[in-house]
Motif scaffolding. Structure first.
Motif, PDB file in Angstrom:
ATOM      1  N   LEU A   4       0.859  -1.188   0.000  1.00 12.81           N
ATOM      2  CA  LEU A   4       0.000   0.000   0.000  1.00 12.81           C
ATOM      3  C   LEU A   4       0.895   1.238   0.000  1.00 12.81           C
ATOM      4  N   ILE A   5       0.827   2.025  -1.059  1.00 10.01           N
ATOM      5  CA  ILE A   5       1.799   3.088  -1.264  1.00 10.01           C
ATOM      6  C   ILE A   5       1.777   4.131  -0.153  1.00 10.01           C
ATOM      7  N   ASP A   6       0.589   4.508   0.340  1.00  4.58           N
ATOM      8  CA  ASP A   6       0.525   5.502   1.423  1.00  4.58           C
ATOM      9  C   ASP A   6       1.141   4.963   2.702  1.00  4.58           C
ATOM     10  N   GLN A   7       0.844   3.710   3.007  1.00  7.72           N
ATOM     11  CA  GLN A   7       1.432   3.074   4.190  1.00  7.72           C
ATOM     12  C   GLN A   7       2.946   2.945   4.028  1.00  7.72           C
ATOM     13  N   LEU A   8       3.382   2.637   2.838  1.00  9.61           N
ATOM     14  CA  LEU A   8       4.813   2.512   2.560  1.00  9.61           C
ATOM     15  C   LEU A   8       5.526   3.832   2.821  1.00  9.61           C
ATOM     16  N   ARG A   9       4.977   4.902   2.317  1.00  9.61           N
ATOM     17  CA  ARG A   9       5.604   6.220   2.490  1.00  9.61           C
ATOM     18  C   ARG A   9       5.572   6.675   3.954  1.00  9.61           C
ATOM     19  N   ASP A  10       4.424   6.515   4.610  1.00  2.00           N
ATOM     20  CA  ASP A  10       4.276   6.991   5.991  1.00  2.00           C
ATOM     21  C   ASP A  10       5.176   6.218   6.948  1.00  2.00           C
ATOM     22  N   THR A  11       5.212   4.896   6.796  1.00  4.01           N
ATOM     23  CA  THR A  11       6.030   4.080   7.693  1.00  4.01           C
ATOM     24  C   THR A  11       7.513   4.341   7.464  1.00  4.01           C
ATOM     25  N   THR A  12       7.881   4.565   6.206  1.00  2.00           N
ATOM     26  CA  THR A  12       9.277   4.907   5.913  1.00  2.00           C
ATOM     27  C   THR A  12       9.671   6.209   6.596  1.00  2.00           C
ATOM     28  N   ASP A  13       8.792   7.197   6.541  1.00  2.29           N
ATOM     29  CA  ASP A  13       9.075   8.473   7.212  1.00  2.29           C
ATOM     30  C   ASP A  13       9.241   8.277   8.718  1.00  2.29           C
ATOM     31  N   GLU A  14       8.415   7.428   9.301  1.00  2.00           N
ATOM     32  CA  GLU A  14       8.535   7.152  10.738  1.00  2.00           C
ATOM     33  C   GLU A  14       9.903   6.565  11.067  1.00  2.00           C
ATOM     34  N   ILE A  15      10.344   5.637  10.251  1.00  2.00           N
ATOM     35  CA  ILE A  15      11.642   5.005  10.483  1.00  2.00           C
ATOM     36  C   ILE A  15      12.772   6.013  10.324  1.00  2.00           C
ATOM     37  N   LEU A  16      12.768   6.753   9.229  1.00  2.00           N
ATOM     38  CA  LEU A  16      13.863   7.664   8.924  1.00  2.00           C
ATOM     39  C   LEU A  16      13.924   8.853   9.882  1.00  2.00           C
ATOM     40  N   GLU A  17      12.777   9.248  10.413  1.00  2.00           N
ATOM     41  CA  GLU A  17      12.728  10.408  11.303  1.00  2.00           C
ATOM     42  C   GLU A  17      12.825  10.045  12.779  1.00  2.00           C
ATOM     43  N   SER A  18      12.948   8.768  13.086  1.00  2.00           N
ATOM     44  CA  SER A  18      13.031   8.344  14.484  1.00  2.00           C
ATOM     45  C   SER A  18      14.333   8.821  15.115  1.00  2.00           C
TER      46      SER A  18
END
Length: 341
Positions: A4-18
């Motif tokens: 799911l592209i939106d989930q992919l983008r949002d979860t990636t941001d969470e990881i990278l911004e942690s």
């Protein structure tokens, strides 16, 4: 894979911004070894691998795209960029984990020296066993000594290289070379050929062959790209022996493609290709893809090459090749049903 592209983008941001150190928090334990470290990293590792597979599935002709057959909704170059960022984030988290672990162990060692009544025999015994097993070198990951940082897994690198092979630019060969160096470093940190039993850091056929595929698919646009391509490709070919991964049909096919693309038409290109063919024959892995790659070699009219091609390749099918030359053409594949790697 996260499809799911939106989930992919949002979860990636969470990881990278942690926050640094949040994804793989250090937690001291009596068994303060590699297995404990990877246990602590497991949830994050699985999430990041899930995301990386999701990005790879967005790029046509990757292994993940073949598996999931989804309609791409993300720019391929963006996918490679995000995968690289996730892999780099895991490296940062792993380094922070190991730095904190080192500081904690040093602090505990100081405190232990202050307590003469503590029984340290079990720790001394571990050290002695470790040194004996490694000829005096403390590299056994199972006994709390030096090991590769938790976080980056060979599955991440495999998927990254596979995705890069479909999205290349002038810098791809150099980037592949740097990734391969990192893979080799981590393999050696966990004990190398003799002692590494950590599946997270042991390369596979896909590891090396995907790197070769990425180089083979890069345009020969300038001298730097050419030099990086040949250096990285032959380095990978060498590392295949170091990591106890057998060279297979894909290895030789990609290598011949690289020779055809980056070495100008000459006797040299023909002779290098002949050498690879004979090595493949010795390894009994000649297949149709290698035969097709040999057709790409331009010898500039070198008579011995033309004779070789007439005798072995041109107008031939794989059934015309002696069985002893192709005995392991299928069994040494990374996946038996797919001849890509």
């Amino acid at each position: 894979a996260c499809l799911l592209i939106d989930q992919l983008r949002d979860t990636t941001d969470e990881i990278l911004e942690s926050s640094p150190g949040f994804l793989i928090p250090y937690n001291s334990s009596q068994r303060d070894d590699a297995w404990h470290a990877w246990d602590l990293a497991d949830i994050t590792v699985q999430k990041v691998e899930w995301l990386i597979r999701g990005y790879s599935a967005q790029v046509e002709n990757t292994q993940m795209h073949k598996q999931y057959s989804i309609e791409p909704n993300e720019d391929p170059r963006k996918c490679v960029e995000q995968i690289l960022k996730l892999v780099e984030k895991m490296e940062e988290e792993g380094k922070m984990f190991m730095d904190l672990r080192s500081k904690m162990r040093s602090q505990l060692a100081v405190e232990e020296r202050k307590d003469p009544d503590e029984d340290l025999s079990w720790k001394n015994r571990d050290i002695e066993i470790n040194k004996e097993a490694n000829n005096g070198q403390s590299s056994d990951i199972s006994r709390g000594q030096a090991f590769a940082s938790p976080g980056q897994t060979i599955a991440m690198f495999d998927t990254l290289l596979d995705t890069m092979s479909m999205v290349t630019d002038d810098n791809t060969p150099a980037t592949v070379g740097n990734i391969v160096k990192r893979i080799e470093e981590r393999f050696q940190q966990d004990g190398g050929l003799a002692y590494n039993v950590n599946p997270n850091t042991v390369p596979t056929q896909m590891t090396w062959n995907a790197g070769l595929r990425a180089i083979a698919n890069t345009d020969n646009s300038c001298e730097k790209t050419r030099d990086d391509a040949l250096t990285s490709a032959f380095s990978i070919f060498h590392h295949l022996g170091d990591a106890n991964v057998k060279r297979n049909s894909a290895t030789y096919a990609f290598m011949v493609q690289i020779v055809a693309k980056y070495i100008p038409p000459s006797e040299i290109s023909a002779n290098v290709a002949h050498g690879l063919w004979h090595l493949a024959k010795e390894d009994q892995v000649i297949n149709k893809n290698l035969m097709k790659a040999m057709e790409l070699i331009d010898s500039g009219g070198y008579k011995k090459h033309e004779q070789f091609m007439t005798e072995n390749v041109r107008g031939k099918t794989i059934e015309d090749i002696p069985q002893d030359w192709r005995k392991f053409g299928v069994s040494l594949r990374c996946a038996l049903e797919d001849d890509t790697y």
